[in-house]
Enzyme design. Sequence first.
Site, short mmCIF file in Angstrom:
data_model
loop_
_atom_site.label_atom_id
_atom_site.label_comp_id
_atom_site.label_asym_id
_atom_site.label_seq_id
_atom_site.Cartn_x
_atom_site.Cartn_y
_atom_site.Cartn_z
N ASP A 101 -22.30 -30.47 37.14
CA ASP A 101 -21.82 -29.31 36.41
C ASP A 101 -22.79 -28.15 36.69
O ASP A 101 -23.06 -27.84 37.84
CB ASP A 101 -21.68 -29.65 34.92
CG ASP A 101 -21.16 -28.51 34.06
OD1 ASP A 101 -19.93 -28.29 34.06
OD2 ASP A 101 -21.97 -27.84 33.41
N TYR A 233 -24.68 -18.86 31.40
CA TYR A 233 -23.43 -18.16 31.72
C TYR A 233 -23.62 -16.64 31.68
O TYR A 233 -22.97 -15.90 32.42
CB TYR A 233 -22.32 -18.56 30.75
CG TYR A 233 -21.84 -19.98 30.90
CD1 TYR A 233 -20.86 -20.31 31.82
CD2 TYR A 233 -22.38 -21.00 30.12
CE1 TYR A 233 -20.41 -21.62 31.96
CE2 TYR A 233 -21.94 -22.31 30.26
CZ TYR A 233 -20.96 -22.61 31.18
OH TYR A 233 -20.53 -23.91 31.31
N HIS A 296 -14.28 -34.71 34.37
CA HIS A 296 -15.43 -33.84 34.65
C HIS A 296 -16.77 -34.53 34.50
O HIS A 296 -17.74 -34.16 35.16
CB HIS A 296 -15.36 -32.64 33.70
CG HIS A 296 -16.47 -31.65 33.90
ND1 HIS A 296 -16.59 -30.91 35.06
CD2 HIS A 296 -17.51 -31.29 33.10
CE1 HIS A 296 -17.65 -30.13 34.96
NE2 HIS A 296 -18.23 -30.35 33.79
#
Length: 317
Positions: A101, A233, A296
């Site tokens: 990730d 982010y 995921h």
Amino acid sequence: MAEITHRTIEVNGLNMHVAEAGSGPLVVLLHGFPECWYSWRHQLTALAEAGFHAVAPDQRGYARTGGPQRVAEYSILHLVGDVVALIAALGEERAVVVGHDWGAPVAWHTAQFRPDLVRGVVGLSVHPRPRTSRPPVAVMREQFGEGFYMVAFQEPKRPEAAFERDVADTFRRTLYALSGDAPGMLPVVPEGGSFLDVCPAPERLPGWLTEDDIAVYAAEFAASGFTGPLNWYRNLDRNWELTAAWHRAPITPPALYIAGERDMVLAGPGVKERLSRLREFVPDLRDIVLLPGCGHWTQQERPREVNEALLAFLRGL
């Protein structure tokens, strides 16, 4: 089974918590969002038993490591710098760097920026991609709208407030919703809502996940919260500016890519075409391993297959 031990190492001004097992050639395991060292619990022991020194840090801003307050101190240069400093602090000159990730871009960029330190690089879920021609947040906003989760995470305070309201419920929902056992999700936050609104609560947990696992994650995040992880982010556009010097630069160390076929990352526009052309950007890509039915959380959902692929790659270096 090999024992997992814990310690704190000073890295770039951080008191970085690491979990580790085994001795031998160094393998650094970089977790993603919203995870910590615990996401590598199956790999730490398997790598140790195969003769490697496996080290899984809590990265900058996460869990027991914690981190600075300023958003600007979570850039990709800081994150790669932490990996570089960790390798040195462990007394090694080189390592294999593995990331899942968000940890995958950190691993890919470490290999791109400092190939002299990287014996091999492995990315799980997130494949390497060349730097875009425009800042990424505006591109995502145009493609997917204001509610796309990476765009929504740019807003200060609101996303972490939702994640921190009930931390155990946050992990129960996110770990299930993005897994291969869930029906699939569209990561677009409803207006005025949160990411958790698109993550259904499971009627029962999938076989790879237990309430004890959820309790560990909740405990690890209890003190540090989610602001540090979300600040990763909030540096997407800044990272684009900072990496101009590496525009279209190849990733040259030996590489491996592993993903679940039901991972929402693979469902993104243009991903399958990019995978077919990955060797143009990663010339020593040894293999692409796609796991049927896996979502995921690759190394947690399919630990046996991931361990086999990792060890085959490591032994081939």
